[in-house]
Scaffold this motif. Structure first.
Motif, PDB file in Angstrom:
ATOM      1  N   ASP A   1       0.706  -1.383  -0.172  1.00  0.00           N
ATOM      2  CA  ASP A   1       0.069  -0.015  -0.149  1.00  0.00           C
ATOM      3  C   ASP A   1       1.062   0.964  -0.118  1.00  0.00           C
TER       4      ASP A   1
ATOM      5  N   GLU B   1      -1.694  -1.261  -3.795  1.00  0.00           N
ATOM      6  CA  GLU B   1      -2.794  -0.458  -3.254  1.00  0.00           C
ATOM      7  C   GLU B   1      -2.474   1.088  -3.428  1.00  0.00           C
TER       8      GLU B   1
ATOM      9  N   ASP C   1      -7.854   2.968  -2.887  1.00  0.00           N
ATOM     10  CA  ASP C   1      -8.373   3.398  -1.387  1.00  0.00           C
ATOM     11  C   ASP C   1      -8.591   4.879  -1.278  1.00  0.00           C
TER      12      ASP C   1
HETATM   13 MG   LIG Z   1      -4.860   2.195   2.141  1.00  0.00          MG
END
Ligand SMILES: [Mg+2]
Length: 385
Positions: free
Chosen positions: A199, A226, A249
């Motif tokens: 991420d 991500e 996200d």
């Molecule tokens: Mg995230």
């Protein structure tokens, strides 16, 4: 049955270790909002929002909430709208809140969870029954390795794998060379079977840098990347030039955001929070769009405490499309410690009985409402001004 009162607190629980990521400057877990909603007959609904002043949508498109403002919006703007209303009309109450106050999804999410808790208790059923019923009892977890020294990250990774975790979420996005070295060493030390998801919290400076890092990490068999960079148009360029699945996200808050992601082919996966859309009801609508578009989803968040974790579990337990392990913390209290390191964010909690943890999964509670009890002495002890 009517809503009689709302009151909120800012809570700071003691932490096992500080947790951070690219672009984070707020103390994670400090001043999170807890809401108590009381009905005329004394039934109580609890809500929680993990508000971070410096975490938001791409290019400043979602912002404006800090723990202090969330408390103010709940108490001064939303409470007068809600008092005297029927808590069962959750869709009506969302429409009323949205008409009167634009935005502030965290404040509304805390209210939404408290409404679901109270209504579940009124009917004597768990919240998942209000969300479509029990699709799964056990929710698969990923453990989040925040930004830390490589040796520390590897030591923590080994400990959580020993505790049953099979998916690690690795925070990257600050320095491409360091990030690649971290993923290489994790793969070498953990072997081929542990799943690694990374991420970047939109930290890479351009889509080309994000694409280069993703291509190198593909060689270490990462599961998915991500939010590699900021902006869904930029993310789309990464997604369309790599076989590694891309997860959105920061670019995915509302059901409408999901539509745009689909239109731009910007991601194949979504990181879903109950807070970003503004509560459980709106999360279910977002998930319906994601399902129609064939996007895989997890349930994620920002270091939920026990009440927020209960909301996460009921949402994941009632949604077939939540197929990816999410970074839902494993709640422990000072008295009952469920895991030593795996998902263990806080050394204590304001809920009485932590959720059962088993082999990398948490079990959704079965009691009425969220299925939790709040220790109000601890609520006062951990409250901050
Ligand atoms: Mg995230």
């Amino acid at each position: 049955m009517k809503i009689a009162s709302l009151r909120s607190w800012r809570i700071a629980l003691p932490m096992r270790r500080p947790h951070t990521w690219a672009g984070n400057y707020a103390p994670v877990g400090y001043g999170y909002t807890v809401l108590k909603l009381v009905l005329e007959d004394g039934t109580v609904g609890w809500g929680e929002a993990q508000v971070l002043k410096d975490w938001g949508g791409e290019f400043g498109s979602r912002y404006g909430e800090a723990p202090q403002t969330t408390k103010l919006v709940i108490e001064e703007l939303l409470a007068p709208l809600l008092i005297g209303e029927d808590p069962r009309q959750i869709e009506v109450l969302h429409a009323k809140m949205d008409r009167f106050v634009r935005g502030y999804p965290y404040a509304k999410a805390a209210v939404d969870v408290a409404l679901h808790d109270a209504v579940g208790k009124l009917y004597g059923i768990p919240v998942y029954q209000l969300l479509g019923g029990l699709y799964r009892r056990e929710v698969a977890l990923a453990h989040s390795l925040g930004l830390m020294e490589i040796d520390t990250a590897i030591a923590e990774a080994k400990q959580v794998v020993d505790e049953g975790i099979t998916t690690l979420k690795v925070k990257v996005g600050i320095d491409a060379a360091r990030d690649i070295e971290l993923v290489r060493r994790l793969r070498a030390e953990l072997g081929p079977t542990v799943k690694l998801r990374v991420d970047a919290n939109q930290g890479y400076r351009s889509w080309k840098e994000a694409l280069q890092v993703t291509r190198v990490m593909q060689g270490e068999n990462i599961w998915y990347m991500e939010q590699p960079c900021e902006g869904l148009e930029n993310m789309a360029r990464v997604a369309q030039n790599t076989e590694v699945p891309i997860m959105a996200d920061e670019s995915a808050w509302t059901a409408h955001d999901v539509l745009r992601i689909v239109q731009h082919q910007a991601a194949e996966m979504l990181s879903v929070y109950y807070t970003k859309p503004g509560g459980l009801l709106k999360s279910k609508k977002l998930l319906a769009v994601a399902e129609a578009a064939g996007l895989a989803c997890d349930i994620n968040g920002s270091g939920e405490m026990g009440i927020g974790n209960a909301a996460n579990l009921h949402l994941a337990a009632s949604s077939a499309i939540i197929t990816l392990p999410g970074t839902i913390p494993v709640t422990s209290t000072a008295e009952v410690v469920r895991t030593r390191i795996a998902g263990h964010k806080y050394l204590d909690d304001i809920i009485e009985e932590p959720f059962v943890y088993r082999d990398g999964h948490m079990l959704v509670p079965d009691g009425p409402g969220l299925g939790i009890e709040v220790n109000e002495a601890k609520l006062e002890r951990y409250s901050v001004a």
